[in-house]
Design a protein around this motif. Sequence first.
Motif, mmCIF file in Angstrom:
data_model
loop_
_atom_site.group_PDB
_atom_site.id
_atom_site.type_symbol
_atom_site.label_atom_id
_atom_site.label_comp_id
_atom_site.label_asym_id
_atom_site.label_seq_id
_atom_site.Cartn_x
_atom_site.Cartn_y
_atom_site.Cartn_z
ATOM 1 N N ARG A 1 0.851 -1.190 0.000
ATOM 2 C CA ARG A 1 0.000 0.000 0.000
ATOM 3 C C ARG A 1 0.883 1.235 0.000
ATOM 4 O O ARG A 1 1.995 1.229 0.528
ATOM 5 N N PHE A 2 0.324 2.321 -0.564
ATOM 6 C CA PHE A 2 1.045 3.583 -0.563
ATOM 7 C C PHE A 2 0.077 4.730 -0.338
ATOM 8 O O PHE A 2 -1.114 4.624 -0.625
ATOM 9 N N GLU A 3 0.627 5.815 0.190
ATOM 10 C CA GLU A 3 -0.108 7.076 0.320
ATOM 11 C C GLU A 3 0.874 8.195 0.013
ATOM 12 O O GLU A 3 1.969 8.238 0.561
ATOM 13 N N ALA B 1 1.135 12.423 -0.299
ATOM 14 C CA ALA B 1 0.499 13.709 -0.001
ATOM 15 C C ALA B 1 1.384 14.828 -0.530
ATOM 16 O O ALA B 1 2.611 14.787 -0.384
ATOM 17 N N VAL C 1 -6.899 3.006 -7.152
ATOM 18 C CA VAL C 1 -6.279 4.176 -6.535
ATOM 19 C C VAL C 1 -7.346 5.229 -6.261
ATOM 20 O O VAL C 1 -8.188 5.496 -7.109
ATOM 21 N N VAL D 1 -4.051 14.216 -2.052
ATOM 22 C CA VAL D 1 -3.592 12.909 -1.598
ATOM 23 C C VAL D 1 -3.989 11.831 -2.602
ATOM 24 O O VAL D 1 -5.079 11.858 -3.152
ATOM 25 N N ALA D 2 -3.084 10.871 -2.803
ATOM 26 C CA ALA D 2 -3.374 9.676 -3.598
ATOM 27 C C ALA D 2 -2.999 8.477 -2.744
ATOM 28 O O ALA D 2 -1.948 8.467 -2.107
ATOM 29 N N GLU D 3 -3.888 7.477 -2.724
ATOM 30 C CA GLU D 3 -3.578 6.264 -1.984
ATOM 31 C C GLU D 3 -4.105 5.062 -2.735
ATOM 32 O O GLU D 3 -5.103 5.150 -3.451
ATOM 33 N N THR E 1 -2.987 0.583 -3.872
ATOM 34 C CA THR E 1 -2.181 -0.620 -3.725
ATOM 35 C C THR E 1 -1.420 -0.874 -5.022
ATOM 36 O O THR E 1 -1.815 -0.422 -6.091
ATOM 37 N N HIS F 1 4.127 7.468 2.306
ATOM 38 C CA HIS F 1 4.069 6.354 3.255
ATOM 39 C C HIS F 1 3.826 5.084 2.458
ATOM 40 O O HIS F 1 2.828 4.976 1.745
#
Length: 109
Positions: free
Chosen positions: A33-35, A37, A54, A60-62, A64, A82
């Motif tokens: 997973r990623f986030e 900002a 996504v 913000v983008a989050e 997998t 993150h």
Amino acid sequence: MARDDPVQQNSDAQSANQLPNLVTIVGRGVPSRFEIAVDGEIEMVADDPVSEGVVVSEKVAEGTIDVGVQRFRFAGEMANVHVVDWNGVPAPESASTPTVHVEYGAPTR
């Protein structure tokens, strides 16, 4: 007769001028997973971010990733990144987390 409000088309070059920076997430073959900002705007470089799994809001983008590459154009500065592997272990403790590349003033590809 001239139009009062001309229609603007959003070309790749125009998008690069408005969102001049690029962040690339590269999967390492493990579900992760990623986030991301930023302090400006962000948008995914894909035809359909939802099909990519996504979620992109204004800053913000989050999502997998396991294999492949996901790219995002953004304005402003990177505020936070993150990434965690499938067990929730963050980088740099896990060698399985995706790599993140940030390029300011990136040309369109």
